[in-house]
Scaffold this active site. Structure first.
Site, PDB file in Angstrom:
ATOM      1  N   GLU A 268       0.823  -1.212   0.000  1.00  0.00           N
ATOM      2  CA  GLU A 268       0.000   0.000   0.000  1.00  0.00           C
ATOM      3  C   GLU A 268       0.852   1.256   0.000  1.00  0.00           C
ATOM      4  O   GLU A 268       0.553   2.229  -0.687  1.00  0.00           O
ATOM      5  CB  GLU A 268      -0.935   0.001   1.212  1.00  0.00           C
ATOM      6  CG  GLU A 268      -1.987  -1.085   1.202  1.00  0.00           C
ATOM      7  CD  GLU A 268      -3.090  -0.836   0.179  1.00  0.00           C
ATOM      8  OE1 GLU A 268      -3.892  -1.752  -0.051  1.00  0.00           O
ATOM      9  OE2 GLU A 268      -3.148   0.268  -0.404  1.00  0.00           O
ATOM     10  N   ARG A 272       0.615   3.804  -3.170  1.00  0.00           N
ATOM     11  CA  ARG A 272       0.002   5.098  -2.858  1.00  0.00           C
ATOM     12  C   ARG A 272       1.048   6.195  -2.678  1.00  0.00           C
ATOM     13  O   ARG A 272       0.933   7.282  -3.252  1.00  0.00           O
ATOM     14  CB  ARG A 272      -0.848   4.997  -1.586  1.00  0.00           C
ATOM     15  CG  ARG A 272      -1.981   3.996  -1.673  1.00  0.00           C
ATOM     16  CD  ARG A 272      -2.994   4.237  -0.573  1.00  0.00           C
ATOM     17  NE  ARG A 272      -3.805   3.059  -0.323  1.00  0.00           N
ATOM     18  CZ  ARG A 272      -5.015   3.074   0.245  1.00  0.00           C
ATOM     19  NH1 ARG A 272      -5.547   4.225   0.604  1.00  0.00           N
ATOM     20  NH2 ARG A 272      -5.678   1.957   0.470  1.00  0.00           N
ATOM     21  N   ASP A 401      -4.718  -9.971  -8.361  1.00  0.00           N
ATOM     22  CA  ASP A 401      -4.993  -9.045  -9.455  1.00  0.00           C
ATOM     23  C   ASP A 401      -3.823  -8.252 -10.029  1.00  0.00           C
ATOM     24  O   ASP A 401      -3.440  -8.404 -11.192  1.00  0.00           O
ATOM     25  CB  ASP A 401      -6.115  -8.086  -9.046  1.00  0.00           C
ATOM     26  CG  ASP A 401      -5.977  -7.578  -7.616  1.00  0.00           C
ATOM     27  OD1 ASP A 401      -4.864  -7.634  -7.066  1.00  0.00           O
ATOM     28  OD2 ASP A 401      -6.980  -7.109  -7.046  1.00  0.00           O
ATOM     29  N   GLU A 535     -12.543   0.284  -9.852  1.00  0.00           N
ATOM     30  CA  GLU A 535     -12.153  -0.694 -10.876  1.00  0.00           C
ATOM     31  C   GLU A 535     -13.080  -0.728 -12.096  1.00  0.00           C
ATOM     32  O   GLU A 535     -12.617  -0.863 -13.239  1.00  0.00           O
ATOM     33  CB  GLU A 535     -12.047  -2.086 -10.247  1.00  0.00           C
ATOM     34  CG  GLU A 535     -10.885  -2.254  -9.295  1.00  0.00           C
ATOM     35  CD  GLU A 535     -11.123  -1.610  -7.936  1.00  0.00           C
ATOM     36  OE1 GLU A 535     -10.139  -1.274  -7.257  1.00  0.00           O
ATOM     37  OE2 GLU A 535     -12.317  -1.427  -7.563  1.00  0.00           O
ATOM     38  N   THR A 621      -1.121   0.845 -10.287  1.00  0.00           N
ATOM     39  CA  THR A 621      -2.387   0.263  -9.851  1.00  0.00           C
ATOM     40  C   THR A 621      -3.195   1.192  -8.957  1.00  0.00           C
ATOM     41  O   THR A 621      -4.329   0.885  -8.610  1.00  0.00           O
ATOM     42  CB  THR A 621      -2.143  -1.094  -9.161  1.00  0.00           C
ATOM     43  OG1 THR A 621      -3.364  -1.838  -9.124  1.00  0.00           O
ATOM     44  CG2 THR A 621      -1.593  -0.900  -7.761  1.00  0.00           C
TER      45      THR A 621
END
Length: 643
Positions: A268, A272, A401, A535, A621
């Site tokens: 994360e 981010r 994913d 998404e 992502t």
């Protein structure tokens, strides 16, 4: 009241467990030195010094010899006329040197020890005379000095690196006045989200828009790291909200500190923070973002200190101690976490000239290439100690994913030179098509999950990103299957739109089934929520870019209206707990990815394609755009990380 749900981890993220609260057990003992303990330390030092004096100080009245082992000692000396041998400014005295000289040296050392001893005793006495508050203030002063020294150490200037050829940063004005009006509405939504965060949650990781206070989850540890600020920067810049961008930049420059005792998610924080900082740097050219990204990356490197080089899921930014999630299969690391570092780490090596980041992610790739894959599929769990797969569970949704996404994007970001990554992507997609992709009785194409030899006919909201991925990877597909994969992307987009259209709020649930007569509908209560996820909207944007079919813009606008109608509150935007209810309750969390991804994709869909063109930019992502590293127009070919 807490409703069972999932932790909103970002980009391609893990399936969550609770709404508005930390999803995983996270107990952390906080160790603090009390004033009493400090006093005991000082007293023990005093006693130690006294005993040292008793046992080691010579009795000068009796002139006893105190052998300090000076038979061979280095003494600074220049003159070689007295029997010594001068080597580089030091005189080496052997055992035959002058006895008087030896005694003088002994006496000098004895005096020094005695003086140091007396000084230490005086300092200890002075400490014991001070009040608790004075001692505490001194300790804090020393801590601050250490912190400042660490900051100076971390702030070494980075080597100058020419920027890649950046195209399409400021452009994209649509001619259609209706599209411009819709674009401005999305910009207003971004401003509403930012302004309320600025007022009620500034510096906190996220916002509770109903309670009007800061919010955080365990993925950010226990520190106020301003996740929303970092995540939103590039969206603000793209939308032309430059005053707000400068506010965020100022906070980052003055307050973003990674030398904190905080355990964070490596995945994360990478997508981010490092992704967000790098994107802000490339868009604005402001060095502070590059410097902060490199500082943070250095704090993540200890997570790779495992027997296999597969990183831990979490790392303490201060101590460097890593561990995995307690719920993960047999102490495993997660495929979508350790497999979603490549884009950011390649750019770190490019910008710093240090191959360490590139080498870390390439080591992961090489290890995966050597491993057997059941049915050609990558299981979601890999043990970092043994290098063996955990539970045989494969998913293109949560847990798996973004691993597949980053294989494709590694190839694109390398100017299509990283053919190894493209081959791994193609092989993986072929296995996924064979084992996971099916059509429902009603004709909807969906991607199920493989669990211990069985296909679960359920698809998550997270999995809906794959429609955009298939479209993005169509060009360059093997066996001239570009048209096939573009069509597959369109079918996934249609299925995910149905999951939105079949709800009361026209917002999609977290997961939906394809069993019997139930299709594209959530069955379990804890799968009916919508937490501002991007998404489906992301896939609409990619499909719009590659086909210009107006239905994708229309679907994006429908989602915009539903979010504004049902998720907007006076203090920002909140997720809802049941998309099938006409009067849903809120989860009271404004996710940072709502500003980073959801609003960005909606906005870009209402701009022309020359804004951040996909031939020149690759989105990580978390929707942070990073430039393609064209070998011909940068110094990349001479960068040691790429030789």
């Amino acid at each position: 009241m807490t409703t069972p749900a999932l932790l909103p981890l970002s980009g391609r993220r893990l399936p969550p467990l609770t709404l508005g609260a930390s999803a995983f057990p996270h107990h952390r003992a906080t160790l603090r030195l009390s004033e009493k303990f400090i006093l005991l330390l000082i007293l023990s030092a005093f006693i130690t010094l006294c005993f040292g004096a008793f046992f080691f100080l010579p009795d000068s009245s009796k002139h006893k010899r105190f052998d300090l082992g000076l038979e061979d000692v280095l003494i600074p000396h220049v003159d070689t006329s007295k029997g010594g041998k001068n080597l580089g400014g030091f005189l080496i005295h052997g055992q035959g040197h002058d006895e008087h000289r030896h005694r003088e040296e002994e006496e000098r050392l004895r005096n020094k020890i005695r003086a140091d001893h007396e000084k230490a005793l005086e300092e200890a006495k002075e400490k014991l005379k001070k009040s608790r508050d004075e001692i505490q203030a001194e300790i804090q002063t020393e801590k601050n000095k250490v912190v400042q020294e660490l900051k100076k150490k971390d702030s070494k200037p980075l080597p100058p690196v020419p920027l890649p050829n950046l195209i399409g940063i400021n452009s994209g004005e649509p001619a259609d006045p209706d599209i411009r009006e819709k674009r401005n509405k999305i910009k207003e939504m971004m401003k509403h989200a930012w302004d309320n965060y600025r007022q009620y949650g500034w510096g906190h990781n996220e916002l509770k828009p109903i309670a009007r206070k800061g919010h955080s989850t365990n993925i950010f540890g226990n520190s106020q790291m301003g996740a929303t600020i970092v995540d939103a920067l590039d969206t603000l810049y793209i939308m032309g909200l430059h005053d707000e961008f400068r506010e965020g930049q100022e906070w980052i420059d003055k307050n973003l500190d990674f030398s904190v005792n905080s355990e964070v998610s490596v995945f994360e924080v990478n997508i981010r923070f490092i992704g967000g900082l790098l994107a802000a740097y490339y868009l604005s050219g402001q060095e502070v973002f590059k410097v902060k990204a490199v500082q943070l990356a250095g704090k993540l490197l200890p997570a790779f200190n495992t027997p296999t080089g597969i990183p831990w899921a979490m790392v303490n930014l201060k101590s460097g101690v890593g561990r995995n999630w307690g719920w993960a299969s047999a102490g495993s690391s997660i495929l979508a976490e350790f497999g979603t570092l490549h884009m950011e780490f390649v750019h770190l090596s490019y910008l710093t000239g240090d191959p360490v980041y590139y080498n870390k992610v390439m080591h992961i790739r090489k290890l995966l290439q050597k491993m057997d894959r059941p049915n050609g599929l990558y299981p979601n769990y890999l043990n970092p100690r043994t290098g063996r797969w955990g539970q045989h569970h494969t998913s293109v949704g949560g847990l798996g994913d973004s691993f597949y996404e980053y294989l494709l994007k590694a190839w694109l970001m390398s100017d299509k030179m990283d053919t190894e990554a493209r081959k791994m992507y193609d092989d993986a997609i072929e296995a996924i098509e064979k084992h996971l992709i099916r059509k429902s009785n009603g004709g909807l194409t969906f991607i199920g999950e493989w669990k211990n030899g069985h296909l679960e006919r359920k698809m998550g909201h997270l999995t809906c990103f794959a429609g955009g991925m298939f479209a993005l990877g169509a060009d360059g597909a093997r066996d001239d299957k570009a048209g096939h994969y573009l069509q597959l992307g369109a079918e996934i987009a249609h299925t995910c739109h149905e999951s939105y259209d079949r709800t009361t709020l026209k917002l999609g649930p977290e997961a939906f089934k394809f069993d019997g007569g139930v299709e594209a509908v959530a069955v379990r209560q804890n799968e009916k929520y919508y937490i501002l996820r991007p998404e489906v909207i992301e896939t609409y944007w990619y499909m719009w870019r590659f086909t210009h079919d107006p239905k994708y813009r229309q679907w994006g606008w429908e989602a915009t209206q539903a979010i504004d109608k049902y998720c907007r509150v006076s203090g920002g935007f909140s997720g809802v707990k049941d998309v099938y209810s006409s009067s849903p309750t809120y989860d009271d969390v404004q996710q940072s990815f709502f500003l980073a991804e959801t609003l960005k994709y909606l906005y870009l869909q209402k701009k022309k394609d020359d804004l951040l063109p996909l031939d020149n930019w690759v989105f990580n992502t978390e929707a942070h755009p990073l430039p393609v590293l064209h070998l011909a127009n940068t110094t990349l070919s001479g960068n040691p990380a790429y030789r």
